[in-house]
Design an enzyme around this catalytic site. Structure first.
Site, PDB file in Angstrom:
ATOM      1  N   HIS A 139      -3.426   3.522   0.674  1.00 39.92           N
ATOM      2  CA  HIS A 139      -3.702   3.047   2.039  1.00 39.92           C
ATOM      3  C   HIS A 139      -4.899   3.770   2.685  1.00 39.92           C
ATOM      4  O   HIS A 139      -5.772   3.136   3.269  1.00 39.92           O
ATOM      5  CB  HIS A 139      -2.437   3.212   2.888  1.00 39.92           C
ATOM      6  N   LYS A 184       0.828  -1.218   0.000  1.00 37.50           N
ATOM      7  CA  LYS A 184       0.000   0.000   0.000  1.00 37.50           C
ATOM      8  C   LYS A 184       0.857   1.259   0.000  1.00 37.50           C
ATOM      9  O   LYS A 184       1.918   1.311   0.636  1.00 37.50           O
ATOM     10  CB  LYS A 184      -0.911   0.021   1.238  1.00 37.50           C
TER      11      LYS A 184
HETATM   12  N1  LIG Z   1      -5.875  -0.980   5.263  1.00 39.06           N
HETATM   13  C1  LIG Z   1      -5.832  -0.619   6.528  1.00 39.06           C
HETATM   14  O1  LIG Z   1      -5.992   0.556   6.874  1.00 39.06           O
HETATM   15  C2  LIG Z   1      -5.561  -1.659   7.567  1.00 39.06           C
HETATM   16  C3  LIG Z   1      -5.738  -1.367   8.923  1.00 39.06           C
HETATM   17  C4  LIG Z   1      -5.507  -2.369   9.851  1.00 39.06           C
HETATM   18  C5  LIG Z   1      -5.106  -3.636   9.426  1.00 39.06           C
HETATM   19  N2  LIG Z   1      -4.905  -3.902   8.099  1.00 39.06           N
HETATM   20  C6  LIG Z   1      -4.485  -5.243   7.615  1.00 39.06           C
HETATM   21  O2  LIG Z   1      -5.435  -6.186   8.084  1.00 39.06           O
HETATM   22  C7  LIG Z   1      -4.749  -7.236   8.785  1.00 39.06           C
HETATM   23  C8  LIG Z   1      -5.642  -7.824   9.852  1.00 39.06           C
HETATM   24  O3  LIG Z   1      -6.068  -6.843  10.783  1.00 39.06           O
HETATM   25  P1  LIG Z   1      -5.535  -6.783  12.310  1.00 39.06           P
HETATM   26  O4  LIG Z   1      -4.208  -7.435  12.377  1.00 39.06           O
HETATM   27  O5  LIG Z   1      -5.693  -5.382  12.756  1.00 39.06           O
HETATM   28  O6  LIG Z   1      -6.625  -7.613  13.122  1.00 39.06           O
HETATM   29  P2  LIG Z   1      -7.205  -9.096  13.135  1.00 39.06           P
HETATM   30  O7  LIG Z   1      -6.679  -9.892  12.004  1.00 39.06           O
HETATM   31  O8  LIG Z   1      -8.664  -8.951  13.313  1.00 39.06           O
HETATM   32  O9  LIG Z   1      -6.633  -9.672  14.504  1.00 39.06           O
HETATM   33  C9  LIG Z   1      -5.282  -9.978  14.693  1.00 39.06           C
HETATM   34  C10 LIG Z   1      -5.087 -10.468  16.121  1.00 39.06           C
HETATM   35  O10 LIG Z   1      -5.842 -11.655  16.319  1.00 39.06           O
HETATM   36  C11 LIG Z   1      -5.009 -12.710  16.819  1.00 39.06           C
HETATM   37  N3  LIG Z   1      -5.530 -13.940  16.233  1.00 39.06           N
HETATM   38  C12 LIG Z   1      -5.464 -14.328  14.936  1.00 39.06           C
HETATM   39  N4  LIG Z   1      -6.105 -15.491  14.762  1.00 39.06           N
HETATM   40  C13 LIG Z   1      -6.601 -15.859  15.968  1.00 39.06           C
HETATM   41  C14 LIG Z   1      -7.356 -16.962  16.424  1.00 39.06           C
HETATM   42  N5  LIG Z   1      -7.731 -17.939  15.582  1.00 39.06           N
HETATM   43  N6  LIG Z   1      -7.687 -17.024  17.740  1.00 39.06           N
HETATM   44  C15 LIG Z   1      -7.302 -16.042  18.591  1.00 39.06           C
HETATM   45  N7  LIG Z   1      -6.590 -14.957  18.221  1.00 39.06           N
HETATM   46  C16 LIG Z   1      -6.243 -14.863  16.909  1.00 39.06           C
HETATM   47  C17 LIG Z   1      -3.619 -12.354  16.379  1.00 39.06           C
HETATM   48  O11 LIG Z   1      -2.649 -12.842  17.260  1.00 39.06           O
HETATM   49  P3  LIG Z   1      -1.563 -13.996  16.836  1.00 39.06           P
HETATM   50  O12 LIG Z   1      -0.667 -13.416  15.810  1.00 39.06           O
HETATM   51  O13 LIG Z   1      -0.851 -14.246  18.125  1.00 39.06           O
HETATM   52  O14 LIG Z   1      -2.327 -15.186  16.338  1.00 39.06           O
HETATM   53  C18 LIG Z   1      -3.657 -10.816  16.449  1.00 39.06           C
HETATM   54  O15 LIG Z   1      -3.428 -10.389  17.759  1.00 39.06           O
HETATM   55  C19 LIG Z   1      -3.505  -6.507   9.332  1.00 39.06           C
HETATM   56  O16 LIG Z   1      -2.528  -7.398   9.770  1.00 39.06           O
HETATM   57  C20 LIG Z   1      -3.118  -5.698   8.129  1.00 39.06           C
HETATM   58  O17 LIG Z   1      -2.452  -6.514   7.162  1.00 39.06           O
HETATM   59  C21 LIG Z   1      -5.155  -2.930   7.166  1.00 39.06           C
END
Ligand SMILES: NC(=O)c1ccc[n+]([C@@H]2O[C@H](COP(=O)([O-])OP(=O)(O)OC[C@H]3O[C@@H](n4cnc5c(N)ncnc54)[C@H](OP(=O)(O)O)[C@@H]3O)[C@@H](O)[C@H]2O)c1
Length: 276
Positions: free
Chosen positions: A109, A76
């Site tokens: 982004h 992004k």
């Molecule tokens: N475009 C944007 O503005 C934007 C903004 C935010 C995020 N993003 C992207 O979206 C991706 C995902 O969003 P996010 O990382 O904010 O949140 P998410 O995927 O909703 O949650 C991630 C969290 O959940 C945990 N987790 C994952 N699978 C699990 C499971 N099966 N059981 C329990 N806990 C679990 C992970 O820990 P562990 O690693 O310890 O499993 C981590 O702490 C980001 O990594 C990024 O690539 C984009």
């Protein structure tokens, strides 16, 4: 595990129906997480210049040793690089950090509407796509007005809009707006960052009924909504279980119950948020 489905894009390409998020992994963690995830079967990997881990993500892809054309690599454009020339330069820096010849999906982004330069960036992305350095171009955190402005001024609608979307913020209106424009919605923070989403009785009950985990219920809900979730996990076990969502189906009543959990967004409002 059942085969991974994919979703068609309006530019003729396809997107795997589930991907791996990589924020906030540092380079060495991202390298390991991406290599492992590809080994499990993930083919859609999400990063951003602003995550500071493009080097690690690129190395993880190289380590995994699968043919490059099987991977859909997303990165992004950061807000500080909005503008035509700035976007061309910023993309090249990302591409070099990733160590790849082309990027599959390049997204703006955030729109940063107060800066007012996302159309200039979009024109640069069209050029990069036409030159073959990007396969598909899209956006993130765009409203319907932002999407329409891009099309009005350039004739090109993004193929993807990556937005905050989880059971506490199901985004029914924006999903419909994307769908009306043939834009595929991707869900960021699809698990609501694994905080109290999993404790909701509606999710726990469905998990018990299908003998799956609450995370699998939530990710299956995204899939049945027709959106592409990119859950982040650095744990091989959770990466594996997050991907095992293609072999069961939530009922309409279960889907409706999860839709009813709406509370509001956790992240920034695209009209206000400034990301640099
Ligand atoms: N475009 C944007 O503005 C934007 C903004 C935010 C995020 N993003 C992207 O979206 C991706 C995902 O969003 P996010 O990382 O904010 O949140 P998410 O995927 O909703 O949650 C991630 C969290 O959940 C945990 N987790 C994952 N699978 C699990 C499971 N099966 N059981 C329990 N806990 C679990 C992970 O820990 P562990 O690693 O310890 O499993 C981590 O702490 C980001 O990594 C990024 O690539 C984009």
């Amino acid at each position: 595990m059942t085969a991974w489905p994919s979703v068609p894009l309006h530019d003729g390409r396809v997107l795997p129906a589930l991907g791996l998020g990589t924020y906030p992994l540092a380079d060495h963690e991202a390298r390991e997480a991406v290599r492992g995830a590809i080994g499990i079967g993930y083919r859609l990997i999400d990063t951003a210049a602003n995550y500071g881990n493009e080097i690690g993500v690129g190395r993880g892809i190289a380590d995994a040793g699968v043919p490059r054309e099987e991977i859909v690599l997303t990165t992004k454009l950061p807000g500080r690089d909005h503008g035509y020339e700035e976007t061309l330069a910023s993309f090249e820096e990302s591409r070099e950090r990733l160590g790849v010849e082309y990027v599959d999906l390049y997204l703006i982004h955030w729109p940063n509407p107060r800066v007012g330069k996302y159309v200039d960036s979009w024109r640069a992305m069209i050029k990069l796509r036409d030159e073959g350095r990007i396969r598909s171009i899209g956006v993130s955190n765009f409203t319907d007005d932002h999407l329409d402005q891009l099309e009005r001024e350039t004739g090109e609608m993004p193929v993807v809009n990556q937005i905050e979307l989880h059971p506490f913020f199901p985004q029914a209106r924006m999903r419909a707006a994307d769908r009306d424009r043939r834009v595929v919605t991707q869900s960021w923070s699809p698990l609501g960052r694994a905080k109290d989403v999993f404790d909701q009785p509606e999710i726990a009950t469905a998990a018990e009924a299908h003998d799956v985990t609450p995370a699998q219920v939530v990710l299956r809900w995204h899939h049945q909504l027709g959106v592409v979730a990119i859950p982040k996990s650095a744990s091989p076990e959770r990466q594996r279980s997050n991907a095992a969502i293609f072999g069961f189906e939530l009922t309409e009543a279960e889907m409706d119950a999860i839709d009813g959990l709406e509370r509001g967004r956790m992240g920034g409002d695209p009209e206000e948020h400034e990301e640099f």
